[in-house]
Design a protein around this motif. Structure first.
Motif, PDB file in Angstrom:
ATOM      1  N   ALA A  39     -21.076 -46.753  41.885  1.00 49.32           N
ATOM      2  CA  ALA A  39     -21.652 -47.327  43.097  1.00 49.32           C
ATOM      3  C   ALA A  39     -22.420 -48.589  42.768  1.00 49.32           C
ATOM      4  N   PRO A  40     -22.249 -49.629  43.587  1.00 51.25           N
ATOM      5  CA  PRO A  40     -23.076 -50.809  43.386  1.00 51.25           C
ATOM      6  C   PRO A  40     -24.512 -50.489  43.750  1.00 51.25           C
ATOM      7  N   ALA A  41     -25.412 -51.285  43.274  1.00 49.54           N
ATOM      8  CA  ALA A  41     -26.819 -51.064  43.601  1.00 49.54           C
ATOM      9  C   ALA A  41     -27.030 -51.163  45.108  1.00 49.54           C
ATOM     10  N   ALA A  42     -27.911 -50.322  45.618  1.00 45.89           N
ATOM     11  CA  ALA A  42     -28.196 -50.333  47.047  1.00 45.89           C
ATOM     12  C   ALA A  42     -28.830 -51.658  47.442  1.00 45.89           C
ATOM     13  N   GLU A  43     -28.472 -52.130  48.629  1.00 41.48           N
ATOM     14  CA  GLU A  43     -29.085 -53.330  49.185  1.00 41.48           C
ATOM     15  C   GLU A  43     -30.092 -52.878  50.234  1.00 41.48           C
ATOM     16  N   PRO A  44     -31.380 -52.841  49.864  1.00 41.20           N
ATOM     17  CA  PRO A  44     -32.368 -52.317  50.812  1.00 41.20           C
ATOM     18  C   PRO A  44     -32.351 -53.022  52.147  1.00 41.20           C
ATOM     19  N   SER A  45     -32.171 -54.355  52.136  1.00 38.64           N
ATOM     20  CA  SER A  45     -32.197 -55.086  53.397  1.00 38.64           C
ATOM     21  C   SER A  45     -31.019 -54.701  54.280  1.00 38.64           C
ATOM     22  N   LEU A  46     -29.824 -54.528  53.676  1.00 39.77           N
ATOM     23  CA  LEU A  46     -28.642 -54.146  54.442  1.00 39.77           C
ATOM     24  C   LEU A  46     -28.778 -52.727  54.976  1.00 39.77           C
ATOM     25  N   VAL A  47     -29.236 -51.806  54.133  1.00 37.88           N
ATOM     26  CA  VAL A  47     -29.424 -50.426  54.574  1.00 37.88           C
ATOM     27  C   VAL A  47     -30.396 -50.374  55.743  1.00 37.88           C
ATOM     28  N   SER A  48     -31.496 -51.081  55.625  1.00 46.04           N
ATOM     29  CA  SER A  48     -32.490 -51.090  56.708  1.00 46.04           C
ATOM     30  C   SER A  48     -31.923 -51.705  57.975  1.00 46.04           C
TER      31      SER A  48
END
Length: 367
Positions: A39-48
């Motif tokens: 899995a690529p690293a989570a993108e906090p801004s995109l998830v939010s």
């Protein structure tokens, strides 16, 4: 004239039939997967951003982390539509979820499907092979050959006229060869609808003829359903455009394929045509199931499943829309309530099974 109590009884009976049909028309998300991807690293801004667009509140986000499946607010687009949305967190990496969604296992592992076939990119003319009535479906074949405008079969006026011409040419032998004639005719009909859709997309969907000169146009419902893509944040606009413009202007990373499927819905054989569209990553993964032709009981169905990397695993959400005339008329509110509840239960069960097949359960915190 029916009494109020009689109307309620009719509505409950009709809603129960609809609930069973929705259950049988479900799409099972389960069983084995390919080897996990990275899995690529989570993108906090995109998830939010996606959680904001899905209208997931702060308390619901905490519920997701605790392993709960939450409901999403979804507005139904018409009086004929049943729509539900659900989301959950899976402790598996996004790559593993992406492999599963891209693999076609949603079709291959769906227990409600008795037969299916994947169509090649360039299908031959004539009838689709495999879409046959069985000896046990003789009555359905005979009814198909006698089809008229209405909700018993989803057919255009031209398709009904073609069946009438077939009956006239067959004369007294029509019943004796009903299975073969109906199978050939239905196969040609499906092939024609498939080829037209491949060439011109939603604009080529021919409306279904209803009694009294009315029509039901599945493309209207599918165009409205495409707006769900807007909840995919920065990726949504491109996906929505692809859904609306197909086959023109398709993103290079989007993969399309087509299936014919046979189920039993409301104790009857049910043939349908599916366009499956997948954006496999490496970022967020989107999976769209567009049923642009269905034989009866429904007008159209579209299911959008999305998955994106989250700091606690993978956020998976599903928005499912079913258009059906069966929730209209007497007792429509009761039919809608029962049908929507059944629809939500089916989607939740599938998501529970998906998570069970992918990962260890997320521990639930004590209140």
């Amino acid at each position: 004239m029916l009494t109020v109590s009689e109307c309620v009884i009719i509505a409950v009976m009709s809603s129960s039939g609809l609930a069973r049909a929705l259950s049988l028309f479900g799409f099972t998300l389960l069983t084995e997967l390919a080897a996990p991807g990275i899995a690529p690293a989570a993108e906090p801004s995109l998830v939010s951003e996606v959680q904001d667009l899905l209208q997931i509140s702060a308390p619901e986000r905490r519920s997701l982390v605790r392993g709960e499946v939450i409901s999403l607010p979804v507005t139904e687009n018409s009086e004929r539509e049943l729509a539900v949305g659900l989301a959950m967190l899976v402790s598996a990496p996004l790559g593993q979820v992406a492999d599963y969604l891209a693999s076609g296992q949603l079709i291959a592992r769906d227990a409600s499907i008795s037969e299916f076939g994947r169509m090649p990119d360039e299908g031959p003319g004539g009838a689709l092979t495999g879409t046959r009535f069985t000896n046990g479906e003789r009555a359905e074949a005979e009814n198909f050959l006698e089809a008229s405008p209405g909700t018993r079969f989803n057919l255009s006026q031209d398709e009904i006229e073609a069946l009438r011409a077939l009956r006239d040419s067959a004369g007294s032998s029509a019943r004796s060869g009903a299975i073969e004639k109906a199978s050939d005719a239905y196969g040609r009909l499906l092939q024609q609808r498939l080829q037209a859709y491949r060439q011109a997309g939603l604009a080529a969907i021919v409306p279904y003829a209803r009694a009294g000169g009315a029509v039901r146009d599945p493309s209207i419902e599918l165009r409205l359903a495409a707006a769900d893509a807007e909840r995919l944040a920065r990726h949504g606009r491109e996906l929505r455009a692809a859904l609306l413009r197909y086959p023109a202007d398709q993103p290079s990373q989007l993969v399309s394929d087509y299936y014919w499927l046979k189920r039993r819905v409301q104790r009857r054989p049910h043939l349908s045509l599916l366009h499956r569209m997948v954006v496999p990553g490496p970022g967020p993964v989107f999976h769209v199931e567009r049923y642009f032709y269905v034989g009866h009981s429904f007008n159209a169905t579209e299911i959008l499943t999305g998955a994106l990397a989250h700091q606690d695993g993978t956020l998976v959400f599903c928005i499912s829309r079913v258009s059906t005339d069966e929730i209209l008329g007497i007792g429509n509110q009761l039919k809608r309530t029962v049908g929507r509840s059944q629809h939500r239960d089916e989607i939740r069960t599938r998501l529970d099974r998906l998570r069970a097949s992918l990962s260890r359960p997320v521990p639930v915190e004590s209140p």
